[in-house]
Design an enzyme around this catalytic site. Structure first.
Site, PDB file in Angstrom:
ATOM      1  N   HIS B 104       0.809  -1.308   0.015  1.00 38.08           N
ATOM      2  CA  HIS B 104       0.226   0.023   0.120  1.00 38.08           C
ATOM      3  C   HIS B 104       0.985   1.384   0.096  1.00 38.08           C
ATOM      4  O   HIS B 104       0.477   2.321   0.235  1.00 38.08           O
ATOM      5  CB  HIS B 104      -1.081  -0.056   1.215  1.00 38.08           C
ATOM      6  CG  HIS B 104      -1.776  -1.268   1.349  1.00 38.08           C
ATOM      7  ND1 HIS B 104      -1.221  -2.242   2.316  1.00 38.08           N
ATOM      8  CD2 HIS B 104      -2.849  -1.878   0.813  1.00 38.08           C
ATOM      9  CE1 HIS B 104      -2.177  -3.413   2.319  1.00 38.08           C
ATOM     10  NE2 HIS B 104      -2.894  -3.099   1.486  1.00 38.08           N
ATOM     11  N   ASP B 203      36.170 -28.837  14.773  1.00 39.71           N
ATOM     12  CA  ASP B 203      36.401 -30.234  14.820  1.00 39.71           C
ATOM     13  C   ASP B 203      37.355 -30.769  13.764  1.00 39.71           C
ATOM     14  O   ASP B 203      37.030 -31.055  12.519  1.00 39.71           O
ATOM     15  CB  ASP B 203      34.974 -30.964  14.407  1.00 39.71           C
ATOM     16  CG  ASP B 203      35.049 -32.475  14.537  1.00 39.71           C
ATOM     17  OD1 ASP B 203      35.879 -32.953  14.053  1.00 39.71           O
ATOM     18  OD2 ASP B 203      34.018 -32.844  15.234  1.00 39.71           O
ATOM     19  N   HIS B 206      37.563 -34.590  12.259  1.00 45.47           N
ATOM     20  CA  HIS B 206      37.001 -35.156  11.114  1.00 45.47           C
ATOM     21  C   HIS B 206      37.501 -34.924   9.604  1.00 45.47           C
ATOM     22  O   HIS B 206      37.520 -35.585   8.806  1.00 45.47           O
ATOM     23  CB  HIS B 206      35.517 -34.580  10.893  1.00 45.47           C
ATOM     24  CG  HIS B 206      35.404 -33.192  10.345  1.00 45.47           C
ATOM     25  ND1 HIS B 206      35.826 -32.083  10.911  1.00 45.47           N
ATOM     26  CD2 HIS B 206      35.167 -33.012   9.027  1.00 45.47           C
ATOM     27  CE1 HIS B 206      35.572 -31.116  10.041  1.00 45.47           C
ATOM     28  NE2 HIS B 206      35.051 -31.520   8.936  1.00 45.47           N
ATOM     29  N   HIS B 211      37.487 -35.252   4.620  1.00 45.12           N
ATOM     30  CA  HIS B 211      38.215 -34.545   3.426  1.00 45.12           C
ATOM     31  C   HIS B 211      39.199 -34.967   2.943  1.00 45.12           C
ATOM     32  O   HIS B 211      40.141 -34.431   2.359  1.00 45.12           O
ATOM     33  CB  HIS B 211      38.455 -33.103   4.140  1.00 45.12           C
ATOM     34  CG  HIS B 211      37.322 -32.389   4.596  1.00 45.12           C
ATOM     35  ND1 HIS B 211      36.249 -32.110   4.039  1.00 45.12           N
ATOM     36  CD2 HIS B 211      37.319 -31.916   5.775  1.00 45.12           C
ATOM     37  CE1 HIS B 211      35.304 -31.402   4.629  1.00 45.12           C
ATOM     38  NE2 HIS B 211      35.784 -31.304   5.833  1.00 45.12           N
ATOM     39  N   ASP B 352      30.751 -32.379   3.822  1.00 44.69           N
ATOM     40  CA  ASP B 352      30.684 -32.342   5.205  1.00 44.69           C
ATOM     41  C   ASP B 352      29.111 -32.553   5.607  1.00 44.69           C
ATOM     42  O   ASP B 352      28.686 -33.034   6.410  1.00 44.69           O
ATOM     43  CB  ASP B 352      30.945 -30.784   5.850  1.00 44.69           C
ATOM     44  CG  ASP B 352      32.214 -30.678   6.130  1.00 44.69           C
ATOM     45  OD1 ASP B 352      33.071 -31.374   6.723  1.00 44.69           O
ATOM     46  OD2 ASP B 352      32.896 -29.381   5.812  1.00 44.69           O
TER      47      ASP B 352
HETATM   48  S1  FES Z   1       1.677  -0.463   3.168  1.00 40.29           S
HETATM   49 FE1  FES Z   1       0.484  -1.949   3.589  1.00 40.29          FE
HETATM   50  S2  FES Z   1       1.690  -3.570   4.176  1.00 40.29           S
HETATM   51 FE2  FES Z   1       3.079  -2.176   3.647  1.00 40.29          FE
HETATM   52 FE   FE2 Z   2      34.792 -30.280   7.197  1.00 37.08          FE
END
Ligand code: FES
Ligand code: FE2
Lengths: 192, 438
Positions: B104, B203, B206, B211, B352
């Site tokens: 709006h 960690d 791992h 890896h 991962d």
């Molecule tokens: S102006 Fe109505 S929701 Fe933003």
């Molecule tokens: Fe990792």
């Protein structure tokens, strides 16, 4: 005969007008289409080393991010090479790292491997240079199924620079643009 | 739920309750008690350099606009219209003079003030008090270019929140007066609980396993060091724990960096030592090297965010930070490495996620909930030191951080307000000229 005519985005010029000596537009289109179909089968059959052989030694494999920007700022949607943090910015060595690790049986993102299906189409030859270098664009859909029930659908387009080498083509530069902002996949260890 | 007290970690045995990853009630409480209170890393100064610039980001599940006002001030605004909640900003970033709602057309300034309402006289009868209907503003503070925000009026200052962790973080983020800049991020959705990505940050247990494929391929193709169990178990490296934050560091020259490949490299200029000594003092500039680190609650490894999207869903943001002091070539290399190793396509990080996912989903199993997880590696082996602040671990591989992180989680989840959340005493001595923002 189909003559493919495309306006180059950068130069705004008509970019494909076949000369008498060049292959006909139809021949070139058919040949490239077969090339891309063969490529898609290599990817889906996980023959990644053979797939990498379709690229030149000095390859660039590049996938930029895709940003949400207002339509009047469309020039910011795809950050140009060298300006951003892309998804892929790979030379041959880095592609080899990515592919070699798949051979190990310990690349957990792809172990067990994804089931992929690449559908490549909408081929447009954008430009043919004097030395036979071709600039081509394709669209793709790629479905990924992984492990038990993980799926992802990738869509996007690719822009390639291809060179005629020994009766076939080698790609020296591939740009992959995904149609997605936030990637809806847990990881991306497949190729396009 | 007042009265609920979470005891999810047994500090004696390292038993950890897996339902913290899957329980909807716990997740809802995390949104208010953790993400509604903590200082959250949300952006970087360099993302909004000019007046009118904005960057769209998140504080937990809350979409927020990080904007630069015409006077250069930094604003963090809830991206929800005060009328009905529609979003003011739909782009990732941009530049504008005002935020116009697409529903709006209520119109807000860069600082969130409600400046214009269509039909204010005609249909609102001149009875609307615009001054009370600005966008909800968060408290904002910066450290070395990193922008943090909190919804909590009663939160301590960011400086106190970081506490002595900053003594270490300065080594990477505050080394040069020229500062850093952020690039990115990769954004993607992981089917994990956000906490698993954060605790994994320290960690190193791992790494030789998860890896192996990437490290071995990088060894063969690029000559990078392998990550073997032997190497990591022998590797000298330490960690400090402060206020739920975790920093790994190397104490030079005792801890050899030989063969060390940092997960997030900074291509710090070779000749930066003189400036670093001036900014950080002789001792820190020459004796302390920062490794991986995480900030409570959801900052991972430098500038990466695990943004919660539900108990089993996390949006991951992967930025790269480059130093303005570096040459363009060094900066390019830093970005290339960031792209290759981590992020959604990273050949390290890709391996991962299924682990984190399975760790997260273990909370769905009633049978496994009875068993519980074990984060008991290195239990009972932290100590303090006169020079190095925080609770210290002198093993590179440990789960001290996991215990520290989940204890901090309990402190937030069981607190009625910030008054109940303790801060570790600050003991660090800051030599040199570098401050929070100088
Ligand atoms: S102006 Fe109505 S929701 Fe933003
Ligand atoms: Fe990792």
């Amino acid at each position: 005969m189909v003559v493919v005519t495309v306006i180059d985005r950068d130069t705004q010029s008509e970019v494909f007008a076949p000369t008498a000596s060049a292959k006909s537009a139809q021949e070139l289109w058919t040949e490239l289409n077969a090339f891309y179909i063969a490529e898609a089968w290599l990817l889906d059959e996980r023959k990644l080393h053979e797939w990498l052989d379709m690229f030149t030694e000095d390859l660039l494999y590049f996938m930029p991010r895709r940003k949400n920007v207002p339509s009047r700022e469309a020039d910011r949607e795809i950050p140009p090479y060298g300006t951003d943090l892309p998804f892929f910015d790979e030379d041959r060595k880095m592609m080899l790292v990515r592919i070699q690790r798949m051979d190990s049986g310990m690349a957990w993102a792809e172990e067990p491997p994804s089931r992929t299906r690449h559908l490549v189409g909408n081929l447009v030859v954008q430009r043919v240079e004097e030395d036979g270098t071709v600039h081509a664009k394709t669209a793709f859909l790629c479905h990924r199924s992984h492990a038990e029930y993980d799926t992802a659908l990738y869509s996007g387009y690719r822009e390639d620079v291809l060179h005629p080498v020994d009766g076939t083509w080698k790609i020296s530069r591939r740009t992959i643009v995904l149609d997605v902002n936030v990637v809806l996949d847990k990881n991306m260890a497949i190729f396009f | 739920m007042a009265g609920t007290k979470y005891e999810i970690l047994d500090p004696e045995t390292g038993w950890l309750d897996p339902s913290i990853y899957t329980d909807q009630e716990i997740y809802r409480r995390e949104m208010t008690h953790i993400f509604g209170r903590a200082w959250l890393l949300i952006g970087h100064d360099s993302l909004i350099p000019n007046p009118g610039d904005f960057f769209h980001t998140y504080m937990g599940e809350d979409p927020v606009i990080l904007s630069r006002g015409s006077d250069g001030s930094v604003n963090v605004l809830l991206n929800m219209c005060r009328h009905r909640g529609a979003r003011l900003v739909r782009a990732d970033d941009g530049n504008c003079n005002s935020f116009v709602c697409s529903y709006h057309a209520w119109t807000y300034g860069l600082d969130g003030e409600l400046e214009y309402v269509p039909g204010e006289q005609e249909v609102y009868y001149g009875e609307l008090d615009r001054s009370k209907l600005g966008l909800k503003r968060a408290r904002v503070a910066t450290y070395a270019g990193l922008v943090f925000a909190t919804w909590a009026e009663d939160a301590p200052s960011l400086e106190d929140y970081l506490g002595d962790a900053r003594w270490y973080l300065d080594m990477e983020f505050n080394r040069s007066g020229k500062g850093t800049y952020a690039v990115g991020p990769h954004k993607w959705i992981q089917p994990i609980n956000w906490k698993t990505a954060v605790d994994n940050c320290s960690d190193w247990y791992h790494v030789p396993v998860s890896h192996a494929s990437a490290a071995n391929a990088m060894f063969r193709v690029l000559g990078e060091p392998r990550f073997t169990h032997d190497r990591l178990f022998q590797m000298k490296g330490r960690a400090a724990f402060v206020n739920g934050h975790q920093v790994q560091y190397f104490k030079m020259p005792e801890d050899s960096l030989a063969g060390q490949s940092k997960s997030i490299p900074t291509a710090t200029a070779e000749d930066d030592t003189a400036e670093a000594v001036e900014r950080l003092g002789e001792f820190r500039a020459k004796s302390v090297v920062l490794g991986t680190h995480s900030l409570f609650p959801n900052t991972v490894l430098g500038f990466r965010l695990a943004i919660p999207r539900g108990p089993l869903k996390t949006e991951f943001w992967h930025f790269a930070l480059a130093s303005n002091a570096d040459t363009p070539e060094q900066q390019r290399e830093v970005l290339r490495v960031h792209t290759a190793r981590n992020g959604v396509t990273g050949h390290f990080e890709a391996d991962d996620v299924d682990n984190w996912r399975q760790v997260s989903e273990s909370g769905l199993s009633g049978t496994y909930r009875e068993l519980g997880q074990r984060v008991n590696l290195g239990i009972g082996h932290t100590h303090t030191d006169d020079v190095f602040p925080g609770a210290l671990s002198d093993r590179f591989v440990s789960e001290n951080n996991h215990r520290h992180f989940y204890r901090r989680w309990e402190e937030f989840m069981n607190a009625d307000s910030w008054a109940d959340i303790p801060l570790d005493p600050q003991k660090a001595t800051y030599e040199g000229t570098a401050g929070m923002n100088e």
